[in-house]
Design an enzyme around this catalytic site. Structure first.
Site, mmCIF file in Angstrom:
data_model
loop_
_atom_site.group_PDB
_atom_site.id
_atom_site.type_symbol
_atom_site.label_atom_id
_atom_site.label_comp_id
_atom_site.label_asym_id
_atom_site.label_seq_id
_atom_site.Cartn_x
_atom_site.Cartn_y
_atom_site.Cartn_z
ATOM 1 N N ASP A 422 -18.084 8.293 21.337
ATOM 2 C CA ASP A 422 -16.922 9.274 20.769
ATOM 3 C C ASP A 422 -17.388 9.498 19.490
ATOM 4 O O ASP A 422 -18.243 8.939 18.866
ATOM 5 C CB ASP A 422 -15.919 8.098 21.035
ATOM 6 N N LYS A 423 -16.616 10.583 18.862
ATOM 7 C CA LYS A 423 -16.875 10.771 17.361
ATOM 8 C C LYS A 423 -16.188 10.130 16.658
ATOM 9 O O LYS A 423 -16.720 9.283 15.645
ATOM 10 C CB LYS A 423 -16.675 12.289 17.231
ATOM 11 N N GLU A 507 -2.696 10.724 8.599
ATOM 12 C CA GLU A 507 -1.790 11.039 7.965
ATOM 13 C C GLU A 507 -1.604 10.153 6.434
ATOM 14 O O GLU A 507 -1.113 10.705 5.517
ATOM 15 C CB GLU A 507 -0.314 10.262 8.767
ATOM 16 N N GLY A 684 -12.834 14.996 21.536
ATOM 17 C CA GLY A 684 -11.537 15.754 21.253
ATOM 18 C C GLY A 684 -11.712 16.589 20.244
ATOM 19 O O GLY A 684 -10.664 17.687 20.109
ATOM 20 N N ASP A 685 -12.340 16.268 19.514
ATOM 21 C CA ASP A 685 -12.498 17.222 18.042
ATOM 22 C C ASP A 685 -12.851 18.733 18.236
ATOM 23 O O ASP A 685 -13.186 19.143 19.343
ATOM 24 C CB ASP A 685 -13.114 16.447 17.268
ATOM 25 N N ARG A 794 -13.565 19.061 22.553
ATOM 26 C CA ARG A 794 -12.187 19.540 23.038
ATOM 27 C C ARG A 794 -12.226 18.756 24.328
ATOM 28 O O ARG A 794 -11.642 19.406 25.323
ATOM 29 C CB ARG A 794 -12.125 20.859 23.186
ATOM 30 N N LYS A 800 -13.546 13.113 29.764
ATOM 31 C CA LYS A 800 -14.518 12.240 29.261
ATOM 32 C C LYS A 800 -15.272 11.342 30.360
ATOM 33 O O LYS A 800 -16.326 11.240 30.604
ATOM 34 C CB LYS A 800 -14.379 11.183 28.060
ATOM 35 N N ASN A 824 -8.182 6.797 23.751
ATOM 36 C CA ASN A 824 -8.636 7.809 24.631
ATOM 37 C C ASN A 824 -10.121 7.743 24.877
ATOM 38 O O ASN A 824 -10.683 8.378 26.049
ATOM 39 C CB ASN A 824 -8.701 9.029 23.718
#
Lengths: 1105, 340
Positions: A422-423, A507, A684-685, A794, A800, A824
């Site tokens: 994952d990133k 956030e 997902g980036d 993405r 994945k 995720n």
């Protein structure tokens, strides 16, 4: 009317019963949608609408995680153990020995089996006892129940659905509760779900409106869905009956539900009504086991086992055949000195043959070692401690080390070929820092020197203070951040020290960023957000609605009302989800900035706002309320309203937040690539952000040629996307696969990096079904496999897992490893052969579902290159050695059959047969498989290429297996025939006395025990005191045992076969000489091999360049 | 419910054991150690081999087959008849002194004493002098546990029943006169078998212990009358019986029969001369294509003659030397990287 209601109730109940059945069936089915709903009477008070009060039946609050009770332990445990194929095999052998007249007594196989079964039973019994204890601790915990206005102390297991409970601060909730009353004024309470998902932030939960004042006399029913495991979903509604009034309806959502296992914080006490109890709580539903993963080593063992089973059966067949051939010769079947019993004479010939066959099976059954399973399990169990003990894995920040969730896969860590990472949070720290923002196309960057806003403009324009402030207000309002309540006295907190808590670090970074520009978020109090603006005035906004973030929309919004009565919607989200929803003329100015920021590796978010007129707001408000009350498809309905509101917004600007790389991320990636592991980044980036991270991690290097297969490259004028995809795939395939042949001639390597995005990937994966001519999936896979690194951006979580599955099932079935930190990543962690969780900031879901958990990415290097390599070498050697030592153990016994008329005469005494695997040869190999370091860990970490040497299950392929088997055969032949030649004259003592058959067996056995132990000693490259102790200790024990066993007339033995045999053997010089020479002869090839093979150890550096 | 603990205790112990850093000896079998080692071992082995071979060669062995399959052989008549105590004799001549102490073995071939059912067919409790096993022999002795009239057989089982019952006397003819060579039957069985493992029941006279039992079917005399000349050599501790009961490992075997009593003329062994062995031929072997022989042998420190050991040592010793030479060549040619 009344009748009608009763009808409905009973119908609901029937439905309930029915769905309960379904639920029971689906307990292990995973995420089945549970239909139907349940009705709960708060405080068991019948509601006025229903005269016939039938208390519904729900399961009690007893948590049962234990498997057995005192009564069913023995049969159930035995049944479970004998379901294992190995145990069952030994049971059969044992039964054959009991029933048929066999050469060895049932004790020889019964004792080891009994030992194994007992040890396992004790271990499982102990574990179950611990579970019972834990269950009891939970079940017997005293809770306070409000019953008819009184407080009653009850045991937790006696809680029934509908009970009203009181829970105090720092207590955990004993079951799933609907919050009715809180000691806080604003009807909220704070909860931490650290033990559920590891998120340690305080979450706010809300009471159901109108229930706060009068819990004692509350008359209400709750209708809610049947229990389901999703922690974050809950749908229900509450009917409140007041005296003679029409019942009022309130919607219930996850914000009203307090989960069992969560802890009450910052709130003195709450009251709640139990809705789900016992095994139906969300926590219990989440404890369903994962599917068992099996390692390649285990598959190899099973394959070898099959070979040995064949050897065993063929040996038995050969002997049976020979026996009957031999007997058919005149005079051999029944010489006068050895007449058969009447029974034997009368038995059918074929039955005799069959029992003979079984007898031979029993005689040779030791070739399949029961002890190997025990040793392998022990090795795995004990060996895994070295991972959790490793202080290099200790992270002082989170004060935790590595976690081993399964010990079955230790050796798999040494076999990894593909790493899927994952990133966010894995390659990067998930520690966000606000870098810059862009308002109306002007870039704003924070400078340390002055805390003032520095607007150097890309396009020359006036500073628009109004827009700036709107942007910063948006940042301050559009979030779900909480202010951490300081335990000290409330001094006006200094700006920089103000603590924020949020589920997403982005956030916090944004709120902190806004703070630096002069807008400070002071907190949320009873639906009012307070902001300290630049002029140190407090601005108040009424928070009307929060349109929560979700990964599909990729944005979140708030609707607030300012003091002046304006209703505003602020929205922030990914550029791709915001741009289509704002006025298009504003987009271009900002798109440029967003793309530039993304290329720099920053995470970008766009901010937009919208004025809502009173009518618009009323419409939205009612829409949201309606959707929230819905029992069915609430999510979809909410989503529809959200999508409807978040349109036609005005784009204000964009933010750029930096996510720093993990410590040593680049070094780790380089080491992995050096080890021949292919690293794929699944994120997902955005592509640009992910690409820059890849460059920063040195997954892509400057000379790497990037092959892009994304939505952007597919857009080509005048062509259908499918055609373009086809062309691109073929082109890339030619490039990567085509050059491979060329590469083999001339090693001018061109590294390729491959980039694919989610949308294109689904095109590739779905195309094969329609288009048989071009199997895109195959092409795609080949391209991927020939690239050094692959970036998939993405990605949805499920995609994945799809990617991992595709690679896992590709040719050669490579071993895959997934590493991630967030929810995720769970799907890919579960899908891969080895799943690794990072104990990161995005909760603990990844850790809980992983096989191993480590605090940081950098630990992966040691986990794979150090521990994984060693574990693999250890267990591979263990397995090969076990088969070898049992082969050369049984081979002489097989050969002896040719010299005893194939009469199943055992060569060794029963005690030796039994003890060989249990005592004489088991400990050295166990110690070896725990402590061996054929190459030191430092050396393994320095030379990543060493990892390639053991790749593809190198030590357990058929080649090495054949080598070990031949070695075993050679040793067996040497042992047997060496002594056979010696016994051509059995007068071996200097007093002229002769040796008998037991002396023969004992000499062979002595040579055997010494040879296999010394063979292991030769293989041991790392002699700790334990190895010394165990190796020399077992040999000494063998000698001691033999003296002891032969030195006493054992009253329980029918025949004193070994009486003084060992001592007599030692009194013969010839026996000594033959033992020495045969041991040396057996080990000679091994010594030569050790001397002449590539030197390892401290000198490896010179060889491995 | 359960309050969170402080987590500082999570830090792993920093001990050599947990960190896999136990001090370890890492032996490297480098050529520098192995080549001299091999030479040394090889030379030692060659030395032992030569000694063994010389010793083995110096052991005198005389084997005489008396099965009597061929018509010309002295015992052919006995081998073809079923007469009990059939007599035949073998003559042999020693030209030189047969160095003492001389051991007298009998050998059987194609005789499967190591047959499983045969080997199990005895009752160790009986042989340990347990009287209760006299009346009810173990079923493992079947079919030799009870005779046709259901009387228990003592000692029961195939091994005892098939005890070797040829007897031999050795005479030497010196200038026409025939002298008996004294054969010593003491100490031919294992000491522990004679003293501990096998025991007669403590009943005197021994005969009474055997009341109600019958002798093995093939035996001429009951167990308590095996040796009329020596009362202590009867019952289960009869030396011949003990020798027989220790089963041979392989189908061709020899068992110790007697030692030549080293007294008088025979102090140094058997002097040169003409000898006659008078055989009482009882034991049938032709039914299973067996053979019987008499072996005279003296022994050395390594036991009886066995060239295998000497040859094995020589071969392996020279193999070691050859290998060390090969290694030396390899080493000289491709200097090993671990020799700095």
């Amino acid at each position: 009317m009344q009748f009608f209601k009763i009808c409905i109730r009973s119908w609901v109940k029937f439905g309930l019963f029915f769905s309960q059945q379904i639920h029971d069936c689906c307990m292990f089915g995973g995420e089945d949608r549970r239909v139907g709903s349940r009705t709960i009477y708060v405080g068991h008070r019948p509601c006025p609408a229903n005269e016939v009060f039938i208390p519904p039946k729900f399961c009690d609050n007893r948590i049962v995680s234990s498997k057995y009770t005192v009564w069913n332990f023995l049969p159930k445990n035995l049944f479970e153990q004998f379901r294992r194929i190995a145990n069952f095999y030994f049971l059969i052998i044992f039964l054959v020995q009991v029933i048929v007249d066999t050469p060895t007594s049932p004790v020889t196989s019964g004792l080891p089996l009994f030992f194994v079964i007992t040890v396992t039973a004790i271990k499982q019994g102990y574990e179950d006892w611990l579970r019972h204890k834990a269950d009891n601790e939970v079940n017997k915990y005293r809770v306070t129940v409000l019953e008819d206005g009184r407080r009653i102390q009850k045991e937790s297991e006696k809680i029934k659905v509908g009970d009203v409970l009181e829970v105090e601060e720092d207590e955990t909730f004993p079951c799933d509760l609907i919050l009715l009353q809180s000691s806080r004024d604003d009807g909220t309470c704070f909860v931490t779900t650290a033990s559920l998902d590891g998120e340690s932030n305080h979450k706010t939960h809300y009471t159901v409106p109108d229930t706060e004042r009068d819990v004692e006399s509350l008359n209400a029913t709750i209708e809610c869905e049947q229990p389901q495991p999703d922690l974050y979903k809950f749908v229900g509604r509450m009917h409140i009956y007041k005296n003679n009034e029409e019942p009022s309806l309130r919607s219930l959502g996850p914000e009203n539900l307090l989960l069992k296992g969560a802890t009450l914080k910052n709130t003195q006490s709450i009251c709640g009504v139990a809705v789900y109890t016992g095994m139906e709580t969300k926590m219990a539903l989440n404890y369903q086991g994962k599917s068992q993963k099996r390692s390649v080593v285990e598959k190899s063992i099973n394959a070898f086992l099959l070979v040995y089973l064949c050897i065993l059966v063929s040996k038995a067949l050969v002997c049976t055949t020979l026996k009957y051939v031999w007997q058919s010769k005149p005079g051999q079947d029944e010489p006068w000195y050895n007449e058969k019993t009447l029974k034997e004479k009368e038995t059918n010939l074929y039955l005799n043959m069959f029992t003979d066959f079984l007898s031979f099976m029993v005689l040779f059954n030791f070739i399949i070692p029961v002890s190997m399973y025990v040793t392998v399990e022990m090795q795995k169990f004990l060996g895994s401690f070295f991972i959790s003990w490793d202080k290099d894995f200790f992270d002082s920040e989170i004060e935790e080390g590595a976690l081993v969730n399964t010990s079955d896969l230790n050796e798999e860590l040494g076999q990894v070929e593909y790493v899927f990472t994952d990133k966010t949070g894995t390659l990067t720290q998930n520690n966000m820092e606000f870098i810059e923002c862009c308002i109306d196309g002007h870039q704003y960057k924070y400078r340390d020197a002055s805390s003032e806003v520095d607007g150097f403009c890309v396009t020359d324009g006036p500073m628009n203070t109004e827009r700036e402030e709107l942007f910063l207000r948006a940042l301050c309002l559009c979030h779900t951040v909480q202010v951490k309540e300081s335990t000290e006295q409330v001094v006006p907190p200094l700006q920089e020290q103000r603590g924020f808590i949020a589920s997403s670090p982005d956030e916090i970074a944004l709120v902190q960023g806004a703070m630096r520009y002069g807008f400070t978020f002071l907190g949320l109090e009873s639906k009012t957000m307070k902001i300290l603006n630049r002029t140190n005035d407090v601005e108040m906004y009424e928070l009307l609605h929060v349109l929560n973030f979700d990964p599909v929309r990729r944005r979140m919004s708030v609707i607030v009302r300012s003091i002046s009565g304006e209703t505003l919607l602020f929205c922030k989200g990914a550029d791709s989800s915001i741009f289509p929803r704002v006025k298009q003329e504003e987009v271009e100015k900002i798109r440029m900035h967003v793309e530039r920021n993304a290329t720099d590796g920053y995470r970008t978010l766009c901010v937009a706002y919208k004025h809502l007129t009173a009518e618009e707001y009323d419409q939205v408000d009612s829409g949201l309320r309606e959707a929230r009350l819905a029992l069915q498809d609430r999510e979809e309905k909410l989503m529809a309203v959200y999508n409807q509101v978040e349109t036609g917004m005005n784009l204000i600007g964009a933010t750029a937040v930096e996510d720093r790389l993990q410590e040593e991320a680049a070094e780790t990636m380089e080491a992995l690539q050096g080890a021949g592991i292919k690293v794929w980044v699944l994120t997902g980036d955005k592509m640009e952000t992910a690409k820059s991270t890849c460059y920063a991690c040195r997954l892509f290097k400057r000379n790497t040629e990037l092959l892009e297969l994304t939505v952007r490259t597919l857009e080509s004028p005048g062509k259908r996307r499918e055609d373009r995809l086809h062309d691109l795939l073929l082109e890339y395939h030619k490039k990567t696969v085509g050059t491979l042949d060329y590469k083999s001639l001339n090693w001018s390597s061109q590294d390729y990096g491959f980039i694919v995005d989610g949308a294109t990937l689904s095109m590739v994966l779905n195309s094969s079904s329609e288009n048989n001519l071009h199997d895109y999936k195959d092409l795609f896979l080949q391209i991927c496999q020939n690239c050094t690194s692959v970036l998939c951006c993405r990605m949805a979580p499920l995609q994945k897992a799809q990617i991992v599955k595709m690679v896992k099932n590709s040719k050669g079935s490579p071993i895959t490893l997934s590493i991630g930190d967030g929810a995720n990543d769970v799907s890919m962690i579960l899908e891969a052969h080895v799943g690794i969780g990072i104990k990161g900031k995005e909760g603990r879901q990844a850790v809980r579902n992983s096989d191993y958990a480590i605090p940081k990415l950098k630990h992966l290097k040691k986990l794979l290159l150090g521990h994984g390599h060693l574990y693999y070498v250890r267990i591979a050697h263990l397995v090969q050695y076990f088969f070898y030592k049992n082969l050369c153990f049984i081979l002489p016994q097989f050969l002896y059959q040719f010299f005893c008329g194939c009469s199943q005469q055992p060569l060794y005494d029963a005690a030796y047969l039994t003890m060989y695997n249990i005592c004489f040869t088991s400990m050295p190999i166990l110690a070896y498989s725990l402590f061996e370091q054929h190459i030191s860990i430092e050396m393994l970490l320095e030379n990543a290429t060493l990892y390639r040497q053991i790749g593809k299950n190198a030590m357990l392929r058929w080649g090495p297996f054949l080598y070990w088997t031949l070695l075993g055969v050679f040793h067996g032949l040497v042992f047997f025939f060496g002594v056979w030649f010696l016994f051509s004259n059995p007068a071996l003592q200097d007093n002229g006395q002769a040796f008998g058959n037991w002396s023969y067996g004992t000499i062979v056995f002595t040579i055997l025990v010494f040879t296999v132990t010394l063979k292991l000693a030769l293989d041991t490259r790392h002699w700790t005191w334990i190895n010394h102790f165990v190796i020399w200790g077992s040999l000494a024990f063998y000698v001691f045992f033999s003296f002891f066993w032969g030195g006493v007339i054992w009253p329980f033995l029918r025949q004193q076969r070994l009486y003084f045999v060992f001592a007599n053997m030692l009194s013969s010089v010839s026996a000594w000489l033959v033992i020495i020479v045969l041991i040396l002869l057996s080990l000679l090839p091994e010594i030569l091999y050790v001397v002449l093979r590539k030197p390892r150890g401290p000198y490896a550096r010179q060889v491995v360049l | 419910m359960v309050k969170q603990e402080s987590e500082s205790a999570n830090r792993p112990d920093n001990t050599a054991f947990t960190q896999q850093r136990l001090p370890a000896w890492q032996p490297i079998l480098s050529a520098g150690i192995v080549i001299p080692g091999f030479v040394l071992i090889g030379l030692a082995f060659i030395g032992i081999g030569v000694a063994l071979l010389v010793t083995s060669r110096s052991i005198q062995v005389l084997e005489l087959d008396y099965t009597g399959d061929s018509n010309g052989s002295p015992c052919s008549s006995c081998s073809q008849s079923d007469i009990a105590n059939c007599k035949c004799s073998l003559n042999f001549t020693l030209t030189t002194l047969f160095q003492g102490p001389v051991f007298f073995y009998y050998g059987l071939s194609n005789y499967f004493q190591n047959y499983r059912r045969y080997g199990a067919s005895k009752d160790d409790n009986q042989l340990y002098g347990d009287l209760s096993s006299f009346t009810s022999p173990s079923s493992s002795c079947s079919p030799y546990n009870y005779d046709s009239s259901k009387k228990p057989i003592v000692p029961c089982g195939s091994i005892a029943n098939s005890m070797f019952n040829d007897t031999f006397t050795l005479t030497r003819t010196v200038s026409g006169t025939t002298n008996n060579v004294t054969l010593d039957g003491k100490g031919i069985a294992w000491w522990t078998d004679y003293n501990i493992k096998y025991r007669n029941p403590s009943v005197t006279p021994l005969k009474n212990a055997f009341n109600g039992t019958v002798k093995p079917i093939n035996w001429a005399k009951p167990a308590y009358e095996l040796d009329a000349s020596d009362r202590s050599n009867n019952g289960f501790v009869n030396q011949d019986f003990l020798v027989w009961m220790r089963r041979a490992a392989l189908p061709n075997f020899r068992k110790l029969y007697r030692r030549i009593d080293a007294s008088g003329d025979y102090q140094k062994g058997l002097p040169a001369g003409n000898y006659t062995i008078d055989i009482t031929y009882n034991y049938p072997v032709r039914a299973f294509n067996g053979a019987k022989k008499i072996v005279f042998s003296n022994v050395s420190w390594m036991g009886g003659s066995n060239e295998f050991l000497g040859i094995a040592y020589l071969v392996i010793g020279s193999l070691c030397v050859v290998m060390s030479v090969v290694m030396l060549i390899v080493y000289a040619k491709f200097k090993f990287p671990d020799e700095e």
